[in-house]
Motif scaffolding. Structure first.
Motif, PDB file in Angstrom:
ATOM      1  N   PRO A 164     -60.740 -23.884 -52.788  1.00  0.00           N
ATOM      2  CA  PRO A 164     -60.597 -22.928 -51.688  1.00  0.00           C
ATOM      3  C   PRO A 164     -60.818 -21.498 -52.168  1.00  0.00           C
ATOM      4  N   PHE A 165     -61.331 -20.642 -51.268  1.00  0.00           N
ATOM      5  CA  PHE A 165     -61.707 -19.277 -51.627  1.00  0.00           C
ATOM      6  C   PHE A 165     -61.304 -18.340 -50.498  1.00  0.00           C
ATOM      7  N   GLY A 166     -60.631 -17.232 -50.867  1.00  0.00           N
ATOM      8  CA  GLY A 166     -60.236 -16.243 -49.872  1.00  0.00           C
ATOM      9  C   GLY A 166     -61.134 -15.030 -49.903  1.00  0.00           C
ATOM     10  N   THR A 167     -60.805 -14.043 -50.768  1.00  0.00           N
ATOM     11  CA  THR A 167     -61.662 -12.867 -50.929  1.00  0.00           C
ATOM     12  C   THR A 167     -62.170 -12.720 -52.359  1.00  0.00           C
ATOM     13  N   GLY A 168     -61.746 -13.602 -53.257  1.00  0.00           N
ATOM     14  CA  GLY A 168     -62.244 -13.555 -54.631  1.00  0.00           C
ATOM     15  C   GLY A 168     -61.617 -12.485 -55.495  1.00  0.00           C
ATOM     16  N   THR A 169     -60.395 -12.060 -55.162  1.00  0.00           N
ATOM     17  CA  THR A 169     -59.739 -11.004 -55.938  1.00  0.00           C
ATOM     18  C   THR A 169     -58.767 -11.546 -56.979  1.00  0.00           C
ATOM     19  N   SER A 170     -58.744 -12.853 -57.176  1.00  0.00           N
ATOM     20  CA  SER A 170     -57.818 -13.429 -58.154  1.00  0.00           C
ATOM     21  C   SER A 170     -58.227 -13.053 -59.570  1.00  0.00           C
ATOM     22  N   LEU A 171     -57.281 -13.184 -60.507  1.00  0.00           N
ATOM     23  CA  LEU A 171     -57.469 -12.623 -61.841  1.00  0.00           C
ATOM     24  C   LEU A 171     -57.379 -13.628 -62.986  1.00  0.00           C
ATOM     25  N   GLU A 172     -57.003 -14.853 -62.723  1.00  0.00           N
ATOM     26  CA  GLU A 172     -56.803 -15.813 -63.812  1.00  0.00           C
ATOM     27  C   GLU A 172     -57.714 -17.033 -63.694  1.00  0.00           C
ATOM     28  N   GLY A 173     -58.914 -16.834 -63.168  1.00  0.00           N
ATOM     29  CA  GLY A 173     -59.872 -17.936 -63.095  1.00  0.00           C
ATOM     30  C   GLY A 173     -59.561 -18.957 -62.020  1.00  0.00           C
ATOM     31  N   HIS A 174     -58.816 -18.544 -60.994  1.00  0.00           N
ATOM     32  CA  HIS A 174     -58.387 -19.487 -59.957  1.00  0.00           C
ATOM     33  C   HIS A 174     -59.541 -20.148 -59.206  1.00  0.00           C
ATOM     34  N   VAL A 175     -60.638 -19.412 -58.996  1.00  0.00           N
ATOM     35  CA  VAL A 175     -61.714 -19.930 -58.137  1.00  0.00           C
ATOM     36  C   VAL A 175     -62.873 -20.540 -58.919  1.00  0.00           C
TER      37      VAL A 175
END
Length: 463
Positions: free
Chosen positions: A73-84
């Motif tokens: 799943p993808f929201g806005t792509g602002t995660s920081l620990e390789g979540h996407v």
């Protein structure tokens, strides 16, 4: 797991029939959806599905479950620990078009939104109602993503984190089943707390498509202030006393001298290049005045300078935008480099020791790494400005990061206060929680996602 093609021709045909042009195979689009805002390498999915309803997500998951296709799943792509990162290939489900604000219940101070609504969108929508949603991680992240990573931010010291402000969820499970958790009541003793299980699960247990959220009344008075200190220790110690004194400050943010230098250059400001605290006070006119006076007395005892006030809305906005731009300001300190952001959280009584030792480690390594912190709740961040092609530099950053994490856990803290686990912090979970607790996490993951299709390789360490 990497470089495995999991989106077979039959599944592609079925997804195209369901979504049409909203199923995208463009390399540029796939690359964009295979990386957040950090140093982690791009790991692109094979296709991106732009969804608009819970029912569409359910239909996609039924098909992917039948064809053993991994989903991220993808929201806005602002995660920081390789979540996407799509480490097993497969399909990315982009929820950004699920941006409907379904209901606002003014009298009960709650709302229901689709997962793609961002924090700025909800507050723009609410501005004429006298209400607001307080969780502010800095980036204009989607509310679904914020719930999935258990986000918090600058207001957490007063209003808590996403864990404290999500009343209920709609979640699509690995096999496509739609589950509703929680409700609009402010408390319940009915059954397991499934809402809290999904908040912070980072898309590994189910895909959040709708959220029921708490709202708050906009305070009668809001004032912001900036205060600089002669050294980092004095700034941190003043925060510890403010918190221990029970003063209900809405925000207390620490920026060290390296970060202040970066912020001045990036945001065209002229604050002292020194450890600095950003404050915000919420309440009535009288209570804001009292809070500010009490805080002023404490910071003066620790050598803090006079407050520089921002009481007008436009001045406060400029001040906090500068704080939120700290990540981009830090990256701007070096050309052709990337940011490696990391965070830990410790009991407030251990905050000074942990920050000061981390700063010593950074300085000894020769790395450029500004520090910021939501110090009112013991959470601070380091942004290593690194050249990913420089192996020695990356090793140094990894060593400082590991030492900082070990120190935080040793103090009774955590390897991440708000960035989440993803790929980057997965290896520290056993150290923090113990093998028994991590084994229980694996059991839950296997029970809810027996094929391991939901955001595979994240959060729970492999055996």
């Amino acid at each position: 797991m990497r470089n495995t093609t999991r989106l077979n021709s039959t599944l592609k045909a079925l997804l195209l029939e369901l979504l049409g042009s909203r199923l995208n195979f463009s390399a540029a689009i796939c690359d964009r959806h295979g990386q957040g805002e950090s140093h982690h390498p791009i790991m692109a999915p094979e296709a991106v599905a732009f969804v608009r309803t819970t029912e569409e997500v359910s239909a996609i998951m039924r098909l992917c479950h039948e064809h053993d296709c991994p989903v991220v799943p993808f929201g806005t792509g602002t995660s920081l620990e390789g979540h996407v990162a799509a480490i097993a290939g497969g399909l990315c489900i982009d929820l950004s078009e699920m941006a409907e604000i379904i209901a606002v219940n003014d009298e009960d101070l709650d709302c229901r939104v689709q997962a793609g609504v961002t924090r700025k969108q909800i507050n723009q929508y609410l501005r004429d109602t006298g209400l607001f949603f307080p969780i502010d991680p800095g980036a204009d992240a989607s509310l679904g993503g914020m719930a999935a990573t258990r986000a918090s931010g600058t207001n957490a010291v007063r209003y808590g984190t996403m864990r404290d402000n999500v009343l209920g969820l709609t979640v699509v499970m690995a096999d496509g089943e739609i589950v509703h958790t929680g409700g609009r009541a402010r408390k319940s003793s009915a059954g397991y707390d499934l809402t809290r299980m999904f908040v912070g699960s980072e898309g590994t247990l189910g895909i959040i498509t709708e959220l029921q959220l708490k709202l708050y009344g906009i305070p009668e008075a809001i004032s912001s202030a900036v205060c600089s200190f002669g050294d980092l220790e004095a700034a941190v110690n003043s925060v510890m006393l403010i918190v221990q004194s029970g003063i209900p400050v809405a925000r207390i943010e620490l920026l060290d001298d390296v970060q202040m230098d970066a912020v001045n250059k990036y945001s065209k400001l002229n604050y002292a290049v020194a450890p600095t605290l950003f404050f915000e006070f919420h309440g009535t006119e009288a209570s804001v005045k009292e809070q500010a006076e009490r805080v002023g007395e404490i910071v003066a005892d620790y050598g803090g300078g006079d407050f520089q006030w921002a009481t007008r809305q436009e001045d406060r906005t400029k001040l906090w935008q500068a704080r939120h731009d700290a990540y981009y300001a830090g990256i701007n300190l070096r050309t052709d480099c990337q940011g490696w952001p990391t965070d830990v959280c410790v009991p407030v009584s251990k905050l000074a020791e942990c920050i000061l030792e981390t700063r010593r480690l950074i300085d000894a390594s020769g790395l450029i790494a500004p520090m910021v912190g939501h110090v009112g709740d013991g959470n601070f961040h380091v942004l290593f400005i690194v050249d990913p092609e420089n192996e020695e530099e990356m090793d140094q950053a990894a060593e400082v990061n590991a030492t900082m994490v070990e120190m935080a856990i040793g103090f009774g803290g955590t390897c991440t206060g708000e960035h989440g686990v993803g790929l980057g912090k997965k290896k520290y979970l056993v150290r923090e929680h113990g093998e028994g607790a991590v084994a229980l996490m694996r059991t839950i993951k296997t029970a809810l996602d027996p094929k391991g299709l939901l955001n595979p390789g994240k959060v729970v360490p492999e055996v």
